[in-house]
Scaffold this active site. Structure first.
Site, PDB file in Angstrom:
ATOM      1  N   LYS A   1       0.887  -1.227   0.126  1.00 17.55           N
ATOM      2  CA  LYS A   1      -0.120  -0.167   0.037  1.00 17.55           C
ATOM      3  C   LYS A   1       1.038   1.377  -0.172  1.00 17.55           C
ATOM      4  CE  LYS A   1      -3.796  -2.310   0.526  1.00 17.55           C
ATOM      5  NZ  LYS A   1      -4.886  -2.632  -0.435  1.00 17.55           N
TER       6      LYS A   1
ATOM      7  N   LYS B   1       1.904  -9.586  -1.921  1.00 17.47           N
ATOM      8  CA  LYS B   1       1.464  -9.536  -3.130  1.00 17.47           C
ATOM      9  C   LYS B   1       1.376  -8.141  -3.866  1.00 17.47           C
ATOM     10  CE  LYS B   1      -3.279  -9.910  -3.125  1.00 17.47           C
ATOM     11  NZ  LYS B   1      -3.720  -8.355  -3.195  1.00 17.47           N
ATOM     12  N   ASN B   2       1.118  -8.069  -5.274  1.00 15.53           N
ATOM     13  CA  ASN B   2       0.799  -7.092  -5.755  1.00 15.53           C
ATOM     14  C   ASN B   2      -0.780  -6.753  -5.463  1.00 15.53           C
ATOM     15  OD1 ASN B   2       2.153  -7.467  -8.953  1.00 15.53           O
ATOM     16  ND2 ASN B   2       2.957  -6.351  -7.413  1.00 15.53           N
ATOM     17  N   ASP B   3      -1.079  -5.593  -5.473  1.00 18.81           N
ATOM     18  CA  ASP B   3      -2.790  -5.152  -5.020  1.00 18.81           C
ATOM     19  C   ASP B   3      -3.294  -5.624  -6.476  1.00 18.81           C
ATOM     20  OD1 ASP B   3      -3.948  -2.944  -2.816  1.00 18.81           O
ATOM     21  OD2 ASP B   3      -4.790  -4.766  -3.591  1.00 18.81           O
ATOM     22  N   GLU B   4      -4.457  -5.751  -6.431  1.00 17.53           N
ATOM     23  CA  GLU B   4      -5.537  -6.398  -7.383  1.00 17.53           C
ATOM     24  C   GLU B   4      -5.368  -5.533  -8.632  1.00 17.53           C
ATOM     25  OE1 GLU B   4      -6.719  -5.318  -4.394  1.00 17.53           O
ATOM     26  OE2 GLU B   4      -8.188  -3.741  -5.105  1.00 17.53           O
TER      27      GLU B   4
ATOM     28  N   HIS C   1      -7.549 -13.451  -7.374  1.00 16.95           N
ATOM     29  CA  HIS C   1      -8.232 -12.388  -6.427  1.00 16.95           C
ATOM     30  C   HIS C   1      -9.594 -12.212  -7.185  1.00 16.95           C
ATOM     31  CE1 HIS C   1      -8.891  -8.503  -4.900  1.00 16.95           C
ATOM     32  NE2 HIS C   1      -8.007  -8.596  -4.129  1.00 16.95           N
TER      33      HIS C   1
ATOM     34  N   HIS D   1      -9.130 -15.980  -2.583  1.00 14.60           N
ATOM     35  CA  HIS D   1      -9.494 -15.097  -1.325  1.00 14.60           C
ATOM     36  C   HIS D   1     -10.950 -15.660  -0.965  1.00 14.60           C
ATOM     37  CE1 HIS D   1      -6.582 -11.520  -1.284  1.00 14.60           C
ATOM     38  NE2 HIS D   1      -6.284 -12.449  -2.464  1.00 14.60           N
TER      39      HIS D   1
ATOM     40  N   LYS E   1     -12.530  -5.898   7.096  1.00 11.44           N
ATOM     41  CA  LYS E   1     -13.606  -4.858   6.353  1.00 11.44           C
ATOM     42  C   LYS E   1     -14.377  -5.060   5.542  1.00 11.44           C
ATOM     43  CE  LYS E   1     -10.348  -3.473   2.623  1.00 11.44           C
ATOM     44  NZ  LYS E   1      -9.256  -2.713   2.160  1.00 11.44           N
TER      45      LYS E   1
HETATM   46  C1  CAP Z   1      -6.667  -5.764   1.366  1.00  9.37           C
HETATM   47  C2  CAP Z   1      -6.967  -5.814  -0.082  1.00  9.37           C
HETATM   48  C3  CAP Z   1      -7.618  -7.035  -0.728  1.00  9.37           C
HETATM   49  C4  CAP Z   1      -8.954  -7.269  -0.155  1.00  9.37           C
HETATM   50  C5  CAP Z   1      -9.616  -7.971  -1.100  1.00  9.37           C
HETATM   51  C6  CAP Z   1      -7.478  -4.415  -0.632  1.00  9.37           C
HETATM   52  O1  CAP Z   1      -6.094  -4.408   1.689  1.00  9.37           O
HETATM   53  O2  CAP Z   1      -5.861  -5.469  -0.856  1.00  9.37           O
HETATM   54  O3  CAP Z   1      -7.960  -6.548  -2.130  1.00  9.37           O
HETATM   55  O4  CAP Z   1      -8.661  -7.911   1.006  1.00  9.37           O
HETATM   56  O5  CAP Z   1     -10.782  -8.610  -0.286  1.00  9.37           O
HETATM   57  O6  CAP Z   1      -7.317  -3.898  -1.696  1.00  9.37           O
HETATM   58  O7  CAP Z   1      -8.670  -4.009   0.123  1.00  9.37           O
HETATM   59  P1  CAP Z   1      -6.200  -4.129   3.476  1.00  9.37           P
HETATM   60  P2  CAP Z   1     -11.476 -10.037  -0.258  1.00  9.37           P
HETATM   61  O8  CAP Z   1      -5.337  -5.352   4.069  1.00  9.37           O
HETATM   62  O9  CAP Z   1      -5.381  -3.083   3.552  1.00  9.37           O
HETATM   63  O10 CAP Z   1      -7.454  -4.263   3.652  1.00  9.37           O
HETATM   64  O11 CAP Z   1      -9.703 -10.751   0.340  1.00  9.37           O
HETATM   65  O12 CAP Z   1     -12.256  -9.786   0.745  1.00  9.37           O
HETATM   66  O13 CAP Z   1     -11.437 -10.516  -1.602  1.00  9.37           O
HETATM   67 MG    MG Z   2      -6.337  -5.252  -2.673  1.00  9.28          MG
END
Ligand code: CAP
Ligand code: MG
Ligand code: MG
Length: 494
Positions: A170, A196-199, A291, A325, A333
């Site tokens: 982040k 991990k890379n973010d989505e 993801h 996931h 959250k």
């Molecule tokens: C979490 C996260 C993930 C979510 C996906 C985000 O960041 O990187 O993509 O967890 O949700 O972008 O919100 P945080 P799920 O740890 O900062 O919340 O796993 O329910 O598919």
């Molecule tokens: Mg994410």
């Protein structure tokens, strides 16, 4: 029950000839291996009653349309999906799909086009949610299932008896390639296993893909050297087309990463199931990370139209992803509950798992294959586990637990989950730590150590300042903890 039966008799009488062809409430042995079974929550939307609407759903999701056509043949009728059971109280309908309907050689995209395709848009329903599916063993033989699993990652990392501890870098977007790699290094140096890379990470101009890959490699090498521990990075390979997706995969594989140190992340909902299965079939030696960004449009509990987290997760295992996931059961959250997220997680972890309506055995050996079953039992009895015994069944798929988690929520989540066989990734939970990422990672490691030692994090924090700072920071609004404890208690009660 008697009332329901007489009501059902009336409903059957109300069917027109077209609808009758898609209903058989006396279907003998739907588990005979010929059918994929599905349970929907269905509320009729127009003038039809629930059985008429269910018949229209079965027609539209198999061989039919909204009228009986003259071009039907006796064989095409054998491919009709059949409504075979109902629960009027709960608005549930069970539909059996002859799985010969589906594309041969295992195509998840095709199955979903049938069973959660057009029918999600037909006028005759105001609610239609696919809650659970059941795959017969004979059908499973056509599907890959996972190849590189969490067990392989554990072996590579030499991490056992605890979750794999991960993060998402982040801010979600906006770091340059070198800034991104710095944060990776800080997390790994602080003791984390998995980044991990973010989505949405792709080839943005401020963070060119090839630069990001190169710098991550440098960061990983440095962290491995210093910590003398293996590390993993999950690269988002989602792309506009398959050529570019494969190019990104090959870029990573040619950047000098050793086998096991990288995973391929795919945004399975937005990139699609063909991308998912392409990765699984091209790269059986790589952890394929699904993801599920966008899944909420189908799975949120308040959505009347769509499918459950369990259904999404079961198809991901069928398609062969190594991990998906599955949600934090409301601890983090994202919207979720133990009934939804933990059932989904267990549904993909175990060889035999209870879903919302079906008990799924992930074996590829059809029930009637008695000699083979005997042979397998003998093998197991003598602990002869063939190197690759995936022919027996569909291997495990790893729940990836993420979304609003931080070190104070690790133990409460493990208690809800009931096991530690998963990857957890915490973004803000690590990078929002007052002392930064490296200390945030150490705090996560310490929270896990506390769990493994059976010590409360508050107790452990007395001698571990990084954890203490994390607890102070993340619990400054107390209710979050109470809410988590409430969830853990509610699971206990159930
Ligand atoms: C979490 C996260 C993930 C979510 C996906 C985000 O960041 O990187 O993509 O967890 O949700 O972008 O919100 P945080 P799920 O740890 O900062 O919340 O796993 O329910 O598919
Ligand atoms: Mg994410
Ligand atoms: Mg066979």
């Amino acid at each position: 029950m008697k009332k329901e039966n007489s009501r059902i008799k009336e409903l059957v009488k109300s069917l027109n000839p077209h609808q009758e062809a898609y209903v058989n409430l006396n279907l003998k042995n739907p588990r005979n291996g010929e059918y994929l079974l599905a349970v929907f929550r269905l509320v009729p939307g127009g003038k039809l009653n629930i059985l008429q609407a269910a018949a229209e759903v079965a027609a539209e999701s198999s061989t039919g349309t909204n009228f009986k056509v003259n071009t039907e043949t006796s064989f095409s009728r054998e491919m009709n999906a059949l409504v075979y059971q109902m629960d009027l109280e709960r608005n549930l309908v069970w539909i059996a799909y002859p799985w010969r309907l589906f594309d041969r050689k295992g195509n998840v995209q095709n199955i979903l086009t049938f069973i959660v395709g057009n029918i999600l848009g037909i006028k005759e329903v105001s609610a239609l949610k696919l809650l659970d599916v059941w795959f017969p063993s004979a059908m499973l033989e056509q599907y890959d299932g996972p190849s590189y699993t969490l067990d392989d990652m554990r072996k590579y990392l030499n991490v056992y008896g605890r979750p794999i501890l991960g993060t998402i870098i982040k801010p979600k977007m906006g770091l340059t390639a070198s800034e991104y790699a710095e944060v990776c290094y800080d997390f790994w140096a602080g003791g984390g296993d998995f980044v991990k890379n973010d989505e949405p990470q792709a080839d943005q101009d401020f963070c060119p893909y090839d630069k990001m890959v190169q710098y991550v490699k440098k960061a990983m090498d440095k962290a491995v050297r210093e910590t003398r521990k293996k590390k993993v990075h999950s690269f988002n390979v989602s792309a506009a087309d398959f050529d570019e997706m494969i190019r990104r995969c090959e870029l990573i594989r040619n950047a000098g990463f050793e086998k096991g140190s990288y995973a391929f992340l795919i945004d399975g909902i937005t990139a699609g199931w063909t991308a998912v299965q392409t990765l699984r079939r091209r790269y059986p030696d790589v952890f394929i990370h699904f993801h599920r960004a966008g899944h909420g449009g189908y799975t949120r509990p308040e959505n009347p139209i769509g499918f459950s987290v369990l259904v999404l997760s079961k198809f991901a295992r069928l398609a062969g992803v190594s991990g998906i996931h599955t949600g934090t059961a409301g601890v983090g959250k994202m919207k979720g509950s133990p009934e939804e997220d933990i059932v989904a997680a267990h549904g993909i972890q175990y060889f035999k798992s209870k879903g919302h309506f079906f008990e799924q055995e992930w074996t590829k050996i059809p029930e009637e294959d008695k000699d083979l079953i005997k042979l397998v039992h003998e093998d197991l009895a003598h602990h002869i586990i063939l190197e690759d015994d995936s022919w027996r069944g569909i291997k495990k798929c790893c729940p990836i637990i993420s979304g609003g988690l931080n070190p104070t929520k690790l133990k409460p989540f493990i208690e809800v989950m009931g096991n530690v066989d998963f990857i957890t990734t915490m973004g803000a939970g690590v990078h929002a730590h007052p002392k930064g990422t490296r200390v945030g990672a150490t705090a996560l490691v310490q929270a896990c150590e506390a769990y493994q030692k059976g010590i409360s994090i508050e107790e452990y924090a007395k001698t571990h300042k990084e954890l203490k700072e994390s607890i102070d920071f993340f619990t400054k609004n107390k209710p979050a903890i109470i809410e988590v404890e409430k969830i853990a208690e509610s699971v206990e009660r159930n």
